[in-house]
Design an enzyme around this catalytic site. Structure first.
Site, PDB file in Angstrom:
ATOM      1  N   GLU B  49     -18.363   6.275  11.560  1.00 36.59           N
ATOM      2  CA  GLU B  49     -19.352   7.210  11.022  1.00 36.59           C
ATOM      3  C   GLU B  49     -20.433   6.362  10.396  1.00 36.59           C
ATOM      4  OE1 GLU B  49     -16.659  10.838   9.434  1.00 36.59           O
ATOM      5  OE2 GLU B  49     -18.205  10.131   8.068  1.00 36.59           O
ATOM      6  N   ASP B  60     -23.208  13.275  -1.971  1.00 39.14           N
ATOM      7  CA  ASP B  60     -22.588  11.963  -2.113  1.00 39.14           C
ATOM      8  C   ASP B  60     -22.464  11.515  -3.556  1.00 39.14           C
ATOM      9  OD1 ASP B  60     -21.987  11.039   0.580  1.00 39.14           O
ATOM     10  OD2 ASP B  60     -24.141  11.283   0.912  1.00 39.14           O
ATOM     11  N   TYR B 175     -14.077  18.292  10.205  1.00 33.77           N
ATOM     12  CA  TYR B 175     -13.972  17.356   9.091  1.00 33.77           C
ATOM     13  C   TYR B 175     -13.578  18.163   7.864  1.00 33.77           C
ATOM     14  CZ  TYR B 175     -15.587  13.429   6.092  1.00 33.77           C
ATOM     15  OH  TYR B 175     -15.687  12.399   5.194  1.00 33.77           O
TER      16      TYR B 175
END
Lengths: 374, 275
Positions: B49, B60, B175
């Site tokens: 990734e 993040d 995911y």
């Protein structure tokens, strides 16, 4: 997504509940101090020698700005949703103070994310938030200003989604926030409409408001959007000049992009990286603008102009001297545009400008800009 | 068959989960990032990734934020990210590579041009954090048409009512974000994650990867017992930050690949329980 969908459902239910509106109205009247006056700025009008100028005095609200209208609405909504923890982002600190105030009133813990750079230049507001029992968390990531505070608040929200309500301060962020904030701020325009009818017996010719994210402007404009004869001017911060890199004029100089869950005009580089906004007024210092303003810009319903740091400073001083009102640096940008347009207009032309905040918080910034030592 | 499905099929036949390594394009600079990328398959990464640097990475945590800023400081941009993929593909035609990041840099590049150039560079799929299924017309559908997989995130708040929307239009793999929160955050509860993966696997035939908050080979091994893939990102890019502080860029390459090797061994040393 589930969290914003939940919020939308909760807001739809609240809107349909007369009890919610009654509760809002009660607190707006008794706690915020609404309606705010619509004031004929007689000396400013005479000084400029043209159009008749009114100020919508939202700087007289509790906490000194329009921000509290929205915080009240969102936190009443949070209570309905059973949320027990309030978070917010703030730039100038006005939204942070307003959120901390309402959170204190309802006994909710409150965490305010604020860019470390902004904390430095808005010390009085940081202290006010702490007095109100809020925790102010400095944000050092990115450029350490409003957009980074918003990133950090979003990170907190997705981490603590179950008990936390994110109280966004402007008409940005993911849907339904821009709509929610607009609706809560529309009290400004609704009052203005009734007040100007009483004062002038007709609608105004023009509305003027400053634009950072654009919450005070949309609040004033929205109830007038269908009135074709009412012209509207949104005033962005031109900072050190539109020809420099140091401004916050996303509509005038930005390009469409996607940030914080909405598509709007953004200050960005070729690669789509968000660039820093600059303005002497921390409250206008946001690299985006509410998506509804982007739409009104594309539709050409609202004219978006800008005023520089220097023009805002001049308007700030003039207003203090001849009206006895120290405006916040944000509406000083709106006033700078009024000062440009009014002289050439006939005396029966009616302008309403949103005095959306008072300048107490800015005296240190202004003193520094004018080279005065306190 | 795509590179992604071929890789999952091969590992599945051996009863193993995939180890997915996340690194940021251009971190700490273009040349070092290429050395890291080229070393990852040998160190045990089954899928890569590659983060697309962005100034405002809302999902993040500090480690990946810092990685993106390091890259941007050294001139990273979308064009260079695709150059990096191209350079990687010169020596590796098999390891699946997925780009992960935020929509605005793609929007600025132009969606048709981006999809064409990404496909041509050898990208296999996309994970775009800030585009929900409600916006599938923007990128998901065009990407599928262009032959790229579109991988979506499910989280602990993705309930049964929401799940069909997440699965709609999904390809490659799903995911699963093991925590409510941001990358690299506090650890997850293994029991909760296992229950969630079981629920997701009942709803889709696609492989289910688990990421966010997995830091050590032991944690990776534990997740590999029930998930089809284990994603580690923050821990890897933290190695870069750490090595740059004490040593040089060569140390950064070694540090990342050493951790990748340990993580890969953790994942591959675990036999998946059939379910």
């Amino acid at each position: 997504m589930p969290l914003v969908l939940d919020l939308e459902r909760a807001y739809d239910a609240a809107r349909a509940d007369p009890g919610f509106a009654a509760q809002m109205d009660w607190f707006l009247e008794h706690y915020v101090g609404r309606p705010s006056p619509l004031y004929f700025a007689e000396r400013m009008t005479a000084h400029l020698g043209g159009a008749k100028i009114y100020f919508k005095r939202d700087e007289l609200n509790h906490t000194g700005a329009h921000k509290i209208n929205n915080c009240l609405g969102q936190i009443l909504l949070a209570l309905r949703m059973g949320k027990t923890r309030i978070i917010a982002e703030t730039g100038a600190g006005q939204h942070g103070v307003a959120t901390a105030t309402i959170a204190a009133r309802f006994g909710l813990p409150c965490i305010v994310y604020m860019g470390a750079t902004d904390m430095e230049r808005q010390q009085p507001n940081v202290f006010r938030m702490k007095l109100l029992g809020a925790e102010v968390r400095p944000v050092t990531s990115g450029s350490a200003t409003l957009k980074d505070a918003m990133n950090e608040a979003l990170r907190d929200w997705v981490t603590n989604v179950r008990d936390t309500f994110y109280c966004i301060g402007t008409v940005a962020g993911p849907h339904p926030y821009p709509m929610l904030v607009r609706d809560f701020q529309s009290v400004i325009g609704h009052e203005t409409r009734a007040q100007i009818m009483k004062a002038e017996g007709r609608l105004p010719d023009a509305l003027v408001a400053c634009i950072g994210g654009g919450s005070n402007a949309i609040g004033l404009f929205h109830p007038f959007l269908d009135e074709d004869r009412v012209a509207m001017f949104g005033v962005e911060a031109a900072g050190k000049g539109l020809e420099t890199q140091e401004h916050a004029a996303s509509l005038t100089k930005g390009r469409p992009g996607v940030l914080h869950g909405n598509r709007t005009y953004l200050l960005q580089d070729e690669d789509g990286q968000i660039t820093e906004a600059h303005s002497i007024s921390a409250g206008l210092d946001y690299p985006g603008v509410g998506p509804e303003h982007a739409w009104l810009h594309d539709q050409k319903r609202v004219t978006y102009v800008s005023a520089s740091d220097d023009e805002a400073l001049a308007a700030f001083q003039l207003c203090a001297r001849i009206e006895g009102i120290i405006p916040a640096l944000e509406p000083a940008h709106a006033l700078a545009h009024v000062m440009r347009m009014a002289p050439a207009l006939p005396k029966d032309h009616v302008i309403v400008m949103n005095m959306c905040g008072r300048g107490d918080k800015d005296i240190f910034t202004v003193a520094k800009a004018l080279g005065a030592s306190l | 068959m795509t590179r992604i499905s071929a890789r999952f099929e091969a590992l599945g036949a051996e009863g193993k989960a995939a180890f997915i390594a996340f690194v940021m394009a251009g971190d700490p600079d273009a040349e070092t990032a290429l050395r890291i990328l080229k070393g990852l398959p040998g160190a045990g990464a089954d899928i890569i990734e590659l983060g697309m640097p962005f100034t405002d990475p809302m999902a993040d945590g500090p480690a990946i934020q810092a990685a993106g800023l390091r890259a941007l400081k050294h001139g990273a941009c979308m064009k260079r990210t695709l150059d990096l993929v191209r350079a990687f593909r010169e020596g590796d035609g098999e390891t699946p590579l997925v780009l992960m990041g935020y929509y605005n840099p793609i929007y600025a590049y132009g969606v048709p041009a981006f999809l064409r150039d990404a496909k041509e560079a050898g990208v296999d799929g996309l994970i775009i954090v800030d585009l929900p299924p409600e916006e599938d017309e923007e990128l998901c559908r065009p990407a599928r048409t262009a032959g790229l997989d579109f991988i979506r995130l499910a989280t602990p708040t993705t309930d049964d009512a929401r799940l069909p929307a997440v699965l709609q239009g999904l390809s490659g793999f799903l995911y699963y974000v093991s925590i409510t929160g941001i990358t690299g955050a506090a650890s997850f509860s293994q029991g909760d994650v296992e229950a969630s993966v079981t629920r997701l696997k009942r709803a889709t035939d696609l492989p289910v990867a688990v990421g966010f908050g997995i830091k050590s080979p032991e944690q990776a091994a534990a997740v590999a017992r029930f998930a089809d893939a284990v994603v580690v990102g923050s821990a890897l890019v933290s190695e870069i930050a750490g090595a740059l502080e004490t040593g040089g860029k060569g140390d950064a390459v070694r540090a990342v690949l050493n951790l990748a090797q340990a993580l890969g061994e953790g994942v591959h040393g675990t036999r998946k329980e059939p379910r």
